[in-house]
Design an enzyme around this catalytic site. Structure first.
Site, PDB file in Angstrom:
ATOM      1  N   ASP A 112       0.853  -1.188   0.000  1.00 39.03           N
ATOM      2  CA  ASP A 112       0.000   0.000   0.000  1.00 39.03           C
ATOM      3  C   ASP A 112       0.895   1.246   0.000  1.00 39.03           C
ATOM      4  O   ASP A 112       1.887   1.313   0.743  1.00 39.03           O
ATOM      5  CB  ASP A 112      -0.877  -0.027   1.262  1.00 39.03           C
ATOM      6  CG  ASP A 112      -1.950   1.018   1.224  1.00 39.03           C
ATOM      7  OD1 ASP A 112      -3.062   0.700   0.769  1.00 39.03           O
ATOM      8  OD2 ASP A 112      -1.677   2.174   1.633  1.00 39.03           O
ATOM      9  N   ASN A 158      -1.845  13.041  -3.134  1.00 36.89           N
ATOM     10  CA  ASN A 158      -2.856  13.455  -4.115  1.00 36.89           C
ATOM     11  C   ASN A 158      -3.314  14.886  -3.875  1.00 36.89           C
ATOM     12  O   ASN A 158      -3.455  15.675  -4.802  1.00 36.89           O
ATOM     13  CB  ASN A 158      -4.092  12.548  -3.975  1.00 36.89           C
ATOM     14  CG  ASN A 158      -4.224  11.601  -5.147  1.00 36.89           C
ATOM     15  OD1 ASN A 158      -3.691  11.855  -6.214  1.00 36.89           O
ATOM     16  ND2 ASN A 158      -4.907  10.510  -4.943  1.00 36.89           N
ATOM     17  N   HIS A 215      -4.455  14.920  -8.765  1.00 39.97           N
ATOM     18  CA  HIS A 215      -4.780  13.509  -9.046  1.00 39.97           C
ATOM     19  C   HIS A 215      -4.011  12.945 -10.221  1.00 39.97           C
ATOM     20  O   HIS A 215      -3.709  11.755 -10.258  1.00 39.97           O
ATOM     21  CB  HIS A 215      -6.280  13.358  -9.262  1.00 39.97           C
ATOM     22  CG  HIS A 215      -7.055  13.994  -8.167  1.00 39.97           C
ATOM     23  ND1 HIS A 215      -8.082  14.870  -8.371  1.00 39.97           N
ATOM     24  CD2 HIS A 215      -6.869  13.908  -6.824  1.00 39.97           C
ATOM     25  CE1 HIS A 215      -8.527  15.289  -7.206  1.00 39.97           C
ATOM     26  NE2 HIS A 215      -7.815  14.725  -6.269  1.00 39.97           N
ATOM     27  N   ASP A 264      -2.037   9.581 -10.087  1.00 36.42           N
ATOM     28  CA  ASP A 264      -2.188   8.446 -11.007  1.00 36.42           C
ATOM     29  C   ASP A 264      -0.828   7.971 -11.522  1.00 36.42           C
ATOM     30  O   ASP A 264      -0.590   6.781 -11.703  1.00 36.42           O
ATOM     31  CB  ASP A 264      -3.075   8.836 -12.199  1.00 36.42           C
ATOM     32  CG  ASP A 264      -4.554   8.847 -11.823  1.00 36.42           C
ATOM     33  OD1 ASP A 264      -4.874   8.473 -10.682  1.00 36.42           O
ATOM     34  OD2 ASP A 264      -5.380   9.234 -12.675  1.00 36.42           O
ATOM     35  N   GLU A 292      -5.069   2.592  -3.663  1.00 39.12           N
ATOM     36  CA  GLU A 292      -3.603   2.595  -3.754  1.00 39.12           C
ATOM     37  C   GLU A 292      -3.009   1.305  -3.194  1.00 39.12           C
ATOM     38  O   GLU A 292      -1.869   1.260  -2.771  1.00 39.12           O
ATOM     39  CB  GLU A 292      -3.033   3.813  -3.025  1.00 39.12           C
ATOM     40  CG  GLU A 292      -3.267   3.853  -1.517  1.00 39.12           C
ATOM     41  CD  GLU A 292      -4.549   4.568  -1.121  1.00 39.12           C
ATOM     42  OE1 GLU A 292      -5.504   4.608  -1.932  1.00 39.12           O
ATOM     43  OE2 GLU A 292      -4.611   5.081   0.008  1.00 39.12           O
TER      44      GLU A 292
END
Ligand code: C2E
Length: 355
Positions: free
Chosen positions: A221, A229, A234, A238, A264
C-alpha cells in the site's frame, strides 16, 4: 441484485426516476463527470448501495478519495464487466453465427453443384456406353467441359469464402481474447484488477492445497497517498500508482501474479515461494522505491520519494484463501502502525527487518 436482468427491471420500474435523480445528485456532490459510464456506475450504486460496487464507492467516499476518470474506469472494469462482457460476447457470438451460416450455405451450394456434376458424368457415361456414333461425342465433351469449368469456378469461390471466413473467425478469436483481458485488467496500471486477483488467488489456493506446495501472498500500500494526491493533484497521483505498479509488475511477473487490489493497494501472489524469501525480496523493492526521486511531469518539480508499506503471509495448513488475505491485511496495518516503509510478516515474528 447482481443479476443484470434484475437491474434492467428496476430501470423500468416505479423507482426508476427516483434512482436516476439520486444517481445524478450524488455525481454532483462527489464531483463525478456525467459520462455514460459514470452514470451507469452511480445508477448501480443508487439501486444497490450494499453491493460490492456500493461498498467500494462507500470506502472511497469515507477515505475522501476523488472519483477521477481512472478511478471510475477501474470501478467499472472491476464491477460492471459482466454486463459489458455479455454484450460483447453476444455481439461476437452473432458475428460467428453469421459467419457459420455463410460457410454452411457455401458448402451446401458446392455439394449441390458436385451432385449435379456427378449426374452429368453419369449421363455422359451412359451415353458413351449406348451410343458409339462419333458425331455425338463433340457435344458430349463440350457439355462435360462446361460442367467441369462450372465446378472448378464454384470450388474456387468456396475456397475464397472459406479463407475469408477463417480470417474473420481468427479476428473474432483475437477480439474475444482482448475482451477477456480487458475485463480482468486494471485500466490505469495494466496490472490485474481485483476480480482477476480473486480468481487467481482461488486458483493458487486450490493448487497449493492439492499439491501441498507453499503459497505466499503479499499486500502493498502506498504511504500517505491521499496527502500526496491533495498536494500534487490527481494526475500526478495516477502517475505514482503507475510507477509503483510498474515495479510490482516486474517483480510479480508470471508465474507470480500482481494486481491493483483497490485504490492505492496492490496484492501479489507467489506460488511455491516462502514468506521468508518474499519478505527479503520485498524489502529490496521498498528500498528501490524509496530511493527514487519522482518528478512532476507538467512542471518538472521534484516530488521527492514515495514509500510503500507491505506485508507477507504464507498459507497455513488447512487455511482458507479468505483468512490468508485477512492475515496479510492485518500485517499491512501493523506495517503502517509501526511507521510505514516496511514489510511485516503476517505471523508477526519479532525483528522483521524494516526496509
Ligand atoms: P511512462 O511515463 O509511460 O513511462 C514508461 C517507461 O518509460 C518508464 O518506466 C521509464 O522506463 C521510461 N521513461 C519515461 N519517461 C522517462 C524519463 O523521463 N527518463 C527516463 N530515464 N525514463 C523514462 P518506469 O520508470 O517503470 O515508470 C512507469 C510509469 O510510472 C511511467 O509511465 C509514469 O507513469 C510513472 N512514473 C515513473 N517515474 C515518474 C516520475 O518521475 N514522474 C511521474 N510523473 N511519473 C513517473
Amino acid at each position: 441484485m447482481d443479476n443484470p436482468a434484475d437491474f434492467e427491471a428496476i430501470l423500468r420500474g416505479p423507482d426508476a426516476y427516483r434512482l436516476a435523480r439520486s444517481a445524478l445528485d450524488m455525481m454532483v456532490r462527489y464531483k463525478v463527470w456525467p459520462t455514460p459510464l459514470n452514470y451507469e456506475l452511480w445508477l448501480h450504486y443508487s439501486a444497490n448501495p450494499k453491493s460490492a460496487l456500493g461498498q467500494e464507492i462507500d470506502r472511497l467516499i469515507a477515505a475522501g478519495d476523488p472519483f477521477t476518470e481512472a478511478t471510475c474506469e477501474s470501478l467499472a472494469a472491476t464491477f460492471l464487466p459482466k454486463a459489458k462482457l455479455n454484450e460483447q460476447i453476444r455481439d461476437a457470438g452473432d458475428q460467428l453465427s453469421r459467419e457459420l451460416d455463410t460457410v454452411s450455405r457455401a458448402i451446401q451450394a458446392a455439394h449441390a453443384s458436385s451432385k449435379a456434376y456427378g449426374v452429368t458424368l453419369a449421363d455422359a457415361s451412359t451415353e458413351l456406353a449406348h451410343n458409339s456414333d462419333p458425331s455425338t461425342l463433340r457435344p458430349l465433351v463440350a457439355n462435360l467441359s462446361d460442367a467441369t469449368r462450372l465446378v472448378e469456378e464454384e470450388n474456387k469461390a468456396l475456397q475464397k469464402q472459406l479463407q475469408e471466413s477463417t480470417k474473420e473467425v481468427h479476428q473474432l478469436r483475437d477480439h474475444l481474447a482482448q475482451v477477456r483481458r480487458d475485463a480482468t485488467t486494471d485500466a490505469l496500471t495494466n496490472l490485474g484488477n481485483r476480480k482477476a486477483f480473486d480468481t487467481e488467488l482461488r486458483h493458487a489456493h486450490e493448487v497449493a492445497e492439492r499439491s501441498g506446495e507453499v503459497l505466499t501472498l503479499a499486500v502493498v500500500d502506498i504511504d500517505h497517498f491521499k496527502r500526496f494526491n491533495d498536494t500534487w493533484g490527481h494526475q500526478t497521483g495516477d502517475q505514482v500508482l503507475r510507477y509503483v505498479a510498474s515495479v510490482l509488475g516486474r517483480v510479480g511477473a508470471p508465474p507470480r501474479f500482481a494486481a491493483r487490489y483497490g485504490g492505492e493497494e496492490f496484492a501479489l501472489i507467489f506460488p511455491g515461494e516462502t514468506a521468508a524469501n518474499i519478505h527479503s525480496m520485498l524489502s529490496d523493492v521498498l528500498k528501490e522505491i524509496a530511493s527514487r526521486s519522482l518528478r512532476r511531469r507538467s512542471t518538472n518539480e521534484e516530488l521527492g520519494a514515495i514509500t510503500v508499506s507491505a506485508s507477507v503471509a504464507e498459507l497455513k495448513n488447512k487455511e482458507t484463501a479468505h483468512t490468508l488475505l485477512e492475515r496479510a491485511d492485518a500485517a499491512l496495518y501493523d506495517s503502517k502502525r509501526a511507521g510505514r516503509n516496511r514489510v511485516t510478516n503476517a505471523e508477526g515474528s519479532p525483528g522483521e527487518a524494516a526496509a
